[in-house]
Design a protein around this motif. Structure first.
Motif, PDB file in Angstrom:
ATOM      1  N   TYR A  65      -6.901   5.646   5.160  1.00  0.00           N
ATOM      2  CA  TYR A  65      -6.399   6.471   4.065  1.00  0.00           C
ATOM      3  C   TYR A  65      -7.026   7.858   4.103  1.00  0.00           C
ATOM      4  CZ  TYR A  65      -4.417   2.347   1.700  1.00  0.00           C
ATOM      5  OH  TYR A  65      -3.683   1.241   1.374  1.00  0.00           O
ATOM      6  N   ILE A 102      -6.529  -0.778  -2.525  1.00  0.00           N
ATOM      7  CA  ILE A 102      -5.301  -0.308  -3.161  1.00  0.00           C
ATOM      8  C   ILE A 102      -5.595   0.229  -4.552  1.00  0.00           C
ATOM      9  CG2 ILE A 102      -3.101  -1.057  -4.138  1.00  0.00           C
ATOM     10  CD1 ILE A 102      -2.742  -2.879  -1.751  1.00  0.00           C
ATOM     11  N   TYR A 118       0.439   6.297   1.073  1.00  0.00           N
ATOM     12  CA  TYR A 118      -0.059   6.436   2.442  1.00  0.00           C
ATOM     13  C   TYR A 118       0.747   5.515   3.371  1.00  0.00           C
ATOM     14  CZ  TYR A 118      -4.125   8.644   0.281  1.00  0.00           C
ATOM     15  OH  TYR A 118      -4.948   9.468  -0.433  1.00  0.00           O
ATOM     16  N   ASN A 177      -7.351   3.644  -4.504  1.00  0.00           N
ATOM     17  CA  ASN A 177      -6.630   4.782  -3.955  1.00  0.00           C
ATOM     18  C   ASN A 177      -5.258   4.998  -4.574  1.00  0.00           C
ATOM     19  OD1 ASN A 177      -8.189   5.826  -1.342  1.00  0.00           O
ATOM     20  ND2 ASN A 177      -8.421   3.605  -1.442  1.00  0.00           N
ATOM     21  N   SER A 178      -4.984   4.330  -5.684  1.00  0.00           N
ATOM     22  CA  SER A 178      -3.671   4.471  -6.301  1.00  0.00           C
ATOM     23  C   SER A 178      -3.790   4.625  -7.811  1.00  0.00           C
ATOM     24  CB  SER A 178      -2.815   3.235  -5.980  1.00  0.00           C
ATOM     25  OG  SER A 178      -1.604   3.274  -6.707  1.00  0.00           O
ATOM     26  N   ASN A 179      -3.064   5.615  -8.363  1.00  0.00           N
ATOM     27  CA  ASN A 179      -2.941   5.712  -9.821  1.00  0.00           C
ATOM     28  C   ASN A 179      -1.586   5.182 -10.287  1.00  0.00           C
ATOM     29  OD1 ASN A 179      -1.187   7.675  -8.962  1.00  0.00           O
ATOM     30  ND2 ASN A 179      -2.262   9.393  -9.921  1.00  0.00           N
ATOM     31  N   THR A 228       0.253   3.651  -3.035  1.00  0.00           N
ATOM     32  CA  THR A 228      -0.638   4.776  -2.729  1.00  0.00           C
ATOM     33  C   THR A 228       0.089   5.969  -2.108  1.00  0.00           C
ATOM     34  OG1 THR A 228      -1.183   4.024  -0.485  1.00  0.00           O
ATOM     35  CG2 THR A 228      -2.500   3.123  -2.299  1.00  0.00           C
ATOM     36  N   GLU A 270      -5.786  11.673   3.577  1.00  0.00           N
ATOM     37  CA  GLU A 270      -6.280  12.423   2.422  1.00  0.00           C
ATOM     38  C   GLU A 270      -6.656  13.850   2.798  1.00  0.00           C
ATOM     39  OE1 GLU A 270      -7.467  13.064  -1.542  1.00  0.00           O
ATOM     40  OE2 GLU A 270      -6.388  11.365  -0.676  1.00  0.00           O
ATOM     41  N   SER A 297       0.822  -1.211   0.000  1.00  0.00           N
ATOM     42  CA  SER A 297       0.000   0.000   0.000  1.00  0.00           C
ATOM     43  C   SER A 297       0.852   1.255   0.000  1.00  0.00           C
ATOM     44  CB  SER A 297      -0.925  -0.012   1.215  1.00  0.00           C
ATOM     45  OG  SER A 297      -1.525   1.244   1.424  1.00  0.00           O
TER      46      SER A 297
END
Length: 331
Positions: free
Chosen positions: A185, A224, A153, A227-229, A151, A189, A147
């Motif tokens: 998360y 995951i 985080y 919340n992740s690009n 991400t 954020e 993660s």
């Protein structure tokens, strides 16, 4: 009478699901702590699809104990949605979110005092993980490491769901309407200041269901991906690399054929093994990329549906009035 008590309105929220065996002791212990530490308080219990007599026990206690609010959701939702419902329903200047089975109510005043001192979010981290087995610890550490890479985080595996929030941080978190939510998360954020305190986990009831391994694994993948690009960028890079390898192989094959045939006079034997291996690798990469894209498309589909995150079937408040009711704003 109120000497030493905190005057701000404090909300304590917890999720209930088939907790009949421990609900009485939890409510009595928590209300006792709130009554001693705060002038204005409420205990908000979110029932998330209980099938035992948890709700009836809470209703009975509402007839004799003040400042208990019971929110019954229309069906069982994921815990993360239930946490959102808890935060949205609380009206306090400060909100404490906790697990009734593992988090000690005695820590509530310390969490709130940390918020009053200026921290928008206070997180409680377990000092040990003595109640978790080896598989849970291994899976947890693996998930948070992956993660962090995908991400950004940085979440401590010892972090549970024991938090204190200022009103501003609560409003910010509930305004994030993503359906694929993960509170650990979301507190990163919103970007507000954090403070951490350590505590020892308790256990009121053994054998409380956490979900199967497959359910937890599916949730981990979903969180995951949502919340992740970075994952989709990695997939794009893999596709680009695979294309370049194919291009290099084409040039290699053409040059080798020209050199071997026209300069060395050798007879070229078709490389069936090499072709099969190369094709297998390329198809594997293609399907891996398609799988990642499909996950993102699934998330997009779910987000475009809109609508409410949850629905409330019933809301009940204590029918006992506080002694100094004129000074109370919660009944």
């Amino acid at each position: 009478m109120n000497e030493g008590k905190i005057e701000n309105l404090v909300s304590v929220a917890a999720i209930i699901r088939n907790d009949s065996e421990i609900i009485d002791s939890y409510i009595k212990e928590t209300i006792d702590i709130l009554k001693k530490s705060f002038t204005n308080y409420e205990l908000v219990l979110i029932d998330n699809g209980s099938t035992d007599d948890s709700v009836s026990k809470i209703k009975k206690m509402q007839s004799s104990i003040e400042n208990i609010r019971l929110i019954i959701l229309s069906r069982q939702y994921h815990d993360e949605i239930a946490y959102t419902a808890a935060l949205e329903q609380c009206i306090g200047d400060f909100v404490v979110l906790m697990d009734i089975n593992t988090d000690p109510p005695s820590l509530i005043p310390e969490l709130v005092k940390n918020c009053i001192e200026g921290h928008e979010i206070v997180v409680a981290e377990r000092s040990d993980r003595k109640y978790d087995n080896f598989i849970e610890k291994l899976f947890s550490h693996g998930f948070y490491k992956i993660s962090r890479l995908l991400t950004g985080y940085n979440v401590n595996p010892k972090l549970g769901n024991f938090f204190a929030f200022s009103r501003r941080s609560v409003n910010s978190i509930v305004n994030i309407k993503d359906k694929n939510r993960y509170l650990k998360y979301l507190i990163h954020e919103v970007g507000y200041s954090h403070n951490k305190i350590s505590y020892s986990k308790i256990k009121r009831l053994d054998g409380r269901r956490k979900g199967s391994f497959l359910e937890l694994f599916a949730f981990a993948v979903e969180i995951i991906v949502s919340n992740s690009n970075r994952l989709i960028r990695i997939a794009s890079l893999i596709g680009l690399l695979a294309g370049l390898l194919n291009l290099i192989y084409i040039f290699y094959a053409v040059i080798y054929y020209i050199v071997a045939t026209f300069l060395l006079g050798e007879k070229i034997v078709p490389g069936w093994t090499t072709t099969a291996v190369v094709n297998s690798v390329m198809f594997f990469l293609i399907f891996l990329i398609l799988a990642i894209f499909s996950e993102y498309l699934t998330r997009i589909l779910r987000e475009t549906k809109g609508g409410n995150l949850y629905f409330i079937r019933e809301e009940l408040n204590s029918c006992v009035f506080p002694e100094n009711v004129d000074k109370k704003n919660v009944v």
